[in-house]
Design an enzyme around this catalytic site. Structure first.
Site, PDB file in Angstrom:
ATOM      1  N   GLU A 151       0.834  -1.203   0.000  1.00  0.00           N
ATOM      2  CA  GLU A 151       0.000   0.000   0.000  1.00  0.00           C
ATOM      3  C   GLU A 151       0.869   1.254   0.000  1.00  0.00           C
ATOM      4  OE1 GLU A 151      -3.235  -0.112   2.851  1.00  0.00           O
ATOM      5  OE2 GLU A 151      -3.502  -2.240   2.432  1.00  0.00           O
ATOM      6  N   CYS A 200      -2.080  -7.328   6.636  1.00  0.00           N
ATOM      7  CA  CYS A 200      -1.675  -8.665   6.183  1.00  0.00           C
ATOM      8  C   CYS A 200      -0.551  -9.365   6.946  1.00  0.00           C
ATOM      9  CB  CYS A 200      -1.340  -8.596   4.700  1.00  0.00           C
ATOM     10  SG  CYS A 200      -2.811  -8.204   3.734  1.00  0.00           S
TER      11      CYS A 200
HETATM   12  P1  NAD Z   1     -10.513  -5.052   1.573  1.00  0.00           P
HETATM   13  O1  NAD Z   1     -11.210  -5.362   2.843  1.00  0.00           O
HETATM   14  O2  NAD Z   1      -9.982  -3.691   1.328  1.00  0.00           O
HETATM   15  O3  NAD Z   1     -11.492  -5.396   0.342  1.00  0.00           O
HETATM   16  C1  NAD Z   1     -12.224  -6.573   0.242  1.00  0.00           C
HETATM   17  C2  NAD Z   1     -13.590  -6.237  -0.340  1.00  0.00           C
HETATM   18  O4  NAD Z   1     -14.290  -7.439  -0.647  1.00  0.00           O
HETATM   19  C3  NAD Z   1     -14.493  -5.454   0.613  1.00  0.00           C
HETATM   20  O5  NAD Z   1     -14.861  -4.218   0.009  1.00  0.00           O
HETATM   21  C4  NAD Z   1     -15.721  -6.370   0.805  1.00  0.00           C
HETATM   22  O6  NAD Z   1     -16.930  -5.660   0.908  1.00  0.00           O
HETATM   23  C5  NAD Z   1     -15.670  -7.184  -0.461  1.00  0.00           C
HETATM   24  N1  NAD Z   1     -16.394  -8.457  -0.361  1.00  0.00           N
HETATM   25  C6  NAD Z   1     -16.300  -9.396   0.610  1.00  0.00           C
HETATM   26  N2  NAD Z   1     -17.088 -10.441   0.316  1.00  0.00           N
HETATM   27  C7  NAD Z   1     -17.699 -10.168  -0.866  1.00  0.00           C
HETATM   28  C8  NAD Z   1     -18.611 -10.873  -1.686  1.00  0.00           C
HETATM   29  N3  NAD Z   1     -19.064 -12.089  -1.347  1.00  0.00           N
HETATM   30  N4  NAD Z   1     -19.028 -10.293  -2.835  1.00  0.00           N
HETATM   31  C9  NAD Z   1     -18.587  -9.065  -3.193  1.00  0.00           C
HETATM   32  N5  NAD Z   1     -17.697  -8.354  -2.458  1.00  0.00           N
HETATM   33  C10 NAD Z   1     -17.259  -8.901  -1.305  1.00  0.00           C
HETATM   34  O7  NAD Z   1      -9.350  -6.131   1.441  1.00  0.00           O
HETATM   35  P2  NAD Z   1      -7.967  -5.957   0.639  1.00  0.00           P
HETATM   36  O8  NAD Z   1      -6.993  -5.195   1.450  1.00  0.00           O
HETATM   37  O9  NAD Z   1      -8.287  -5.515  -0.743  1.00  0.00           O
HETATM   38  O10 NAD Z   1      -7.464  -7.471   0.631  1.00  0.00           O
HETATM   39  C11 NAD Z   1      -8.090  -8.438  -0.171  1.00  0.00           C
HETATM   40  C12 NAD Z   1      -7.211  -9.674  -0.182  1.00  0.00           C
HETATM   41  O11 NAD Z   1      -5.953  -9.370  -0.794  1.00  0.00           O
HETATM   42  C13 NAD Z   1      -6.882 -10.245   1.189  1.00  0.00           C
HETATM   43  O12 NAD Z   1      -6.822 -11.638   1.099  1.00  0.00           O
HETATM   44  C14 NAD Z   1      -5.490  -9.695   1.468  1.00  0.00           C
HETATM   45  O13 NAD Z   1      -4.753 -10.544   2.322  1.00  0.00           O
HETATM   46  C15 NAD Z   1      -4.867  -9.676   0.091  1.00  0.00           C
HETATM   47  N6  NAD Z   1      -3.811  -8.676  -0.111  1.00  0.00           N
HETATM   48  C16 NAD Z   1      -3.950  -7.420   0.384  1.00  0.00           C
HETATM   49  C17 NAD Z   1      -2.972  -6.465   0.133  1.00  0.00           C
HETATM   50  C18 NAD Z   1      -3.079  -5.062   0.655  1.00  0.00           C
HETATM   51  O14 NAD Z   1      -2.130  -4.319   0.494  1.00  0.00           O
HETATM   52  N7  NAD Z   1      -4.180  -4.663   1.269  1.00  0.00           N
HETATM   53  C19 NAD Z   1      -1.870  -6.807  -0.667  1.00  0.00           C
HETATM   54  C20 NAD Z   1      -1.773  -8.094  -1.168  1.00  0.00           C
HETATM   55  C21 NAD Z   1      -2.758  -9.024  -0.892  1.00  0.00           C
HETATM   56  C1  UGA Z   2       3.035  -5.852   2.513  1.00  0.00           C
HETATM   57  C2  UGA Z   2       4.047  -6.414   1.511  1.00  0.00           C
HETATM   58  O1  UGA Z   2       5.135  -5.494   1.397  1.00  0.00           O
HETATM   59  C3  UGA Z   2       3.403  -6.613   0.140  1.00  0.00           C
HETATM   60  O2  UGA Z   2       4.324  -7.238  -0.739  1.00  0.00           O
HETATM   61  C4  UGA Z   2       2.172  -7.507   0.302  1.00  0.00           C
HETATM   62  O3  UGA Z   2       1.506  -7.647  -0.936  1.00  0.00           O
HETATM   63  C5  UGA Z   2       1.222  -6.883   1.300  1.00  0.00           C
HETATM   64  O4  UGA Z   2       1.910  -6.710   2.569  1.00  0.00           O
HETATM   65  C6  UGA Z   2       0.036  -7.735   1.592  1.00  0.00           C
HETATM   66  O5  UGA Z   2       0.029  -8.914   1.347  1.00  0.00           O
HETATM   67  O6  UGA Z   2      -0.898  -7.116   2.130  1.00  0.00           O
HETATM   68  P1  UGA Z   2       2.037  -3.464   3.045  1.00  0.00           P
HETATM   69  O7  UGA Z   2       1.562  -4.118   4.290  1.00  0.00           O
HETATM   70  O8  UGA Z   2       1.079  -2.686   2.242  1.00  0.00           O
HETATM   71  O9  UGA Z   2       2.654  -4.563   2.056  1.00  0.00           O
HETATM   72  O10 UGA Z   2       3.237  -2.466   3.382  1.00  0.00           O
HETATM   73  P2  UGA Z   2       4.788  -2.684   3.735  1.00  0.00           P
HETATM   74  O11 UGA Z   2       5.553  -1.666   3.014  1.00  0.00           O
HETATM   75  O12 UGA Z   2       5.216  -4.073   3.589  1.00  0.00           O
HETATM   76  O13 UGA Z   2       4.809  -2.294   5.268  1.00  0.00           O
HETATM   77  C7  UGA Z   2       4.223  -3.126   6.251  1.00  0.00           C
HETATM   78  C8  UGA Z   2       4.554  -2.595   7.626  1.00  0.00           C
HETATM   79  O14 UGA Z   2       5.941  -2.761   7.902  1.00  0.00           O
HETATM   80  C9  UGA Z   2       4.277  -1.109   7.799  1.00  0.00           C
HETATM   81  O15 UGA Z   2       3.729  -0.884   9.073  1.00  0.00           O
HETATM   82  C10 UGA Z   2       5.630  -0.471   7.657  1.00  0.00           C
HETATM   83  O16 UGA Z   2       5.747   0.750   8.309  1.00  0.00           O
HETATM   84  C11 UGA Z   2       6.510  -1.530   8.305  1.00  0.00           C
HETATM   85  N1  UGA Z   2       7.914  -1.486   7.853  1.00  0.00           N
HETATM   86  C12 UGA Z   2       8.219  -1.698   6.558  1.00  0.00           C
HETATM   87  C13 UGA Z   2       8.907  -1.236   8.793  1.00  0.00           C
HETATM   88  O17 UGA Z   2       8.645  -1.057   9.990  1.00  0.00           O
HETATM   89  N2  UGA Z   2      10.210  -1.218   8.363  1.00  0.00           N
HETATM   90  C14 UGA Z   2      10.565  -1.426   7.059  1.00  0.00           C
HETATM   91  O18 UGA Z   2      11.772  -1.391   6.753  1.00  0.00           O
HETATM   92  C15 UGA Z   2       9.524  -1.671   6.138  1.00  0.00           C
END
Ligand code: NAD
Ligand code: UGA
Length: 472
Positions: A178, A285
């Site tokens: 993010e 995550c």
């Molecule tokens: P999020 O909560 O932001 O979004 C998920 C969305 O899915 C919600 O808006 C919810 O309303 C919707 N939803 C749930 N059930 C539904 C259904 N049955 N039909 C339609 N919509 C539905 O979650 P996110 O952060 O986007 O994460 C999604 C997945 O991706 C998770 O498994 C997470 O671990 C993974 N992931 C997240 C990140 C990240 O940076 N946030 C990065 C990599 C992977």
């Molecule tokens: C992390 C991974 O970096 C992504 O590759 C992955 O897709 C994602 O999780 C996911 O599966 O949700 P994110 O959580 O968005 O991404 O952000 P990061 O940059 O990884 O930071 C995670 C946390 O670690 C933050 O709180 C950040 O401040 C902390 N962090 C990161 C540290 O404290 N030190 C560092 O050197 C880097």
């Protein structure tokens, strides 16, 4: 030029279930890079869909640098956000499941296993509305062997109805982080596709090939793909916990964390990224994925593996506790009625996401010590902070000993009359705080606790501000 023969083979319509932090940006980038594919993002949360359709681009449901420009370019051309799930799935050749997979809060595996109810519900929705052949892509992060569950739902439900529906399942975990989502999606280190149906793999491969060089598109078996996602997050989190343990040692020994991180990071086998000591990792995550890995390790009777990963979480907790203890002891052992400015509430810079932010635990602990907090974050609004801090956890403390918090409109509003300033998120604007101005607004002695090591501490010290840095 985009030519017909380069077109992603067969795929004309994509539907993504889940319009969250992953679904929204990922589909926006696919729509931008593949103008001949119609991409539709659906969600059960109608308000979120309305926000994605808001003509005021500052009101999109998530903040990611560069996302607004893509939305402006593609929305209602080949990128659509809608609550019409039925129609969107029916016309899709490929459906991404990008829904939330949080840690289970009750029942078997509570506190560790992933709650797959939203994934399961999505699979049931797909089977209900899909027509003809549909490729189902797991984009959510899920435990290894989840594809089996999805396959079971898709196959049996489809057979029972006697309808001619055909499904194939791919795993395509997302690695975006993010705050850098668009950059990561446009220039990924790698794209991972797991599966065994070659035609389906080729279809997804061809989509990514529009902007990712083939050498970076890795095809594996489906279980390797699922497990690699959990392992990648666990390794990243482990690196942060490792550097945080060293930050503690630095504070005791006279070594400096920035110097140590640089020295070890220059070893290309270790690598310089993810060596920033801080208030511990947050975000939706890392914790949940490690908990999931621990659960899987126990499930497969590998207790030593489970214990190893448990330590990474323990250290994260320890780091946050010791920061709170440092603040309390430095401010003479009590925070009762003391004004403390909190700078940064999101779990990292460049996002409005507060899920599992270290700021939540640290603020709650400070409130438990009786502090009066004034919280400023450039992208997190007061409603969101209220949602995170409004918990029953502090109910056992009597009202007279419990602290309070209010929202600040700016850095300088937050520091007004404070005795302590705690920097919790590495926002760019905190690097150039006017410390002279701050020193005129605060009370004496005033302490800066920079948990991200980003502030200009020389200038702060010149202005009679006492400073504590993590690992120094
Ligand atoms: P999020 O909560 O932001 O979004 C998920 C969305 O899915 C919600 O808006 C919810 O309303 C919707 N939803 C749930 N059930 C539904 C259904 N049955 N039909 C339609 N919509 C539905 O979650 P996110 O952060 O986007 O994460 C999604 C997945 O991706 C998770 O498994 C997470 O671990 C993974 N992931 C997240 C990140 C990240 O940076 N946030 C990065 C990599 C992977
Ligand atoms: C992390 C991974 O970096 C992504 O590759 C992955 O897709 C994602 O999780 C996911 O599966 O949700 P994110 O959580 O968005 O991404 O952000 P990061 O940059 O990884 O930071 C995670 C946390 O670690 C933050 O709180 C950040 O401040 C902390 N962090 C990161 C540290 O404290 N030190 C560092 O050197 C880097």
């Amino acid at each position: 030029m985009y030519t017909e023969d380069k077109m992603s083979k067969g795929i004309k319509n994509i539907c993504c279930i889940g319009a969250g932090y992953v679904g929204g940006p990922t589909m926006a980038v696919i729509a931008k890079k593949c103008p001949n594919i119609i991409v539709t993002v659906v969600d059960i949360n109608e308000k979120k869909i309305d926000d994605w359709n808001n003509s005021d681009l500052t009101k999109l449901p998530i903040f990611e640098p560069g996302l607004d420009l893509i939305i402006k370019k593609c929305r209602n051309k080949n990128l659509f956000f809608t609550s019409d799930i039925k129609e969107s799935i029916a016309k899709a050749d490929m459906v991404f499941i990008s829904v939330n997979t949080p840690t289970k809060t009750s029942g078997v595996g509570a506190g560790r296993a992933s709650d797959l109810k939203w994934v399961e519900e999505s699979a049931r929705t797909v089977v209900k509305f899909a027509k003809g052949k549909t490729i189902v892509v797991e984009k959510s992060t899920i435990p290894v062997r989840t594809a089996e569950v999805i396959k079971c739902i898709l196959d049996t439900s489809s057979d029972k109805r006697g309808e001619k529906k055909e499904f194939s399942i791919l795993s395509n975990p997302e690695f975006l982080s993010e705050g850098n989502a668009i950059r990561d999606l446009e220039n990924p280190d790698r794209v991972l596709i797991g599966g065994d149906d070659e035609k389906s793999i080729e279809s997804l491969f061809n989509i990514y090939k529009e902007w990712v060089i083939p050498e970076k598109i890795l095809c594996t078996n489906i279980w390797s793909s699922e497990l690699s996602k959990l392992a990648a997050n666990a390794f990243l989190a482990q690196k942060i916990s490792s550097i945080n343990t060293i930050s503690g040692l630095c504070e005791k020994s006279g070594a400096e964390i920035n110097e140590v991180a640089k020295a070890i990071g220059m070893d290309s086998r270790i690598g310089s990224q993810f060596l920033n000591a801080g208030p511990g990792f947050g975000g939706s995550c890392f914790k949940k994925d490690i908990l999931n890995l621990i659960y899987l390790s126990d499930f497969y009777k590998l207790p030593e593996v489970a214990e190893y990963w448990e330590k990474v979480l323990e250290i994260n907790h320890w780091q946050q506790n010791r920061i709170v203890e440092k603040i309390v002891s430095t401010l003479f052992g009590t925070l009762n009625r003391k004004k403390i400015a909190i700078l940064g509430f999101s779990f990292k810079a460049n996002t409005n996401d507060t899920r599992n932010s270290p700021a939540i635990k640290i603020c709650k602990d400070l409130l438990g010590e009786g502090a009066n907090l004034k919280i400023f974050d450039p992208k997190v609004d007061s409603k969101q902070i209220e949602k995170e801090l409004n918990s029953k956890e502090l109910d056992f403390i009597s009202d007279e000993n419990k602290g309070s918090w209010e929202y600040a409109e700016s850095i300088y509003d937050a520091v007004q009359d404070s005795l302590g300033i705690v920097v919790l998120t590495e926002w760019e604007e905190f690097k150039s705080i006017n410390w002279e101005k701050v020193s005129l607004l605060t009370r004496d002695p005033i302490w800066l606790f920079d948990t991200r090591n980003i502030c200009n501490i020389n200038e702060a010290r010149t202005n009679n501000i006492l400073v504590w840095n993590v690992g120094l």
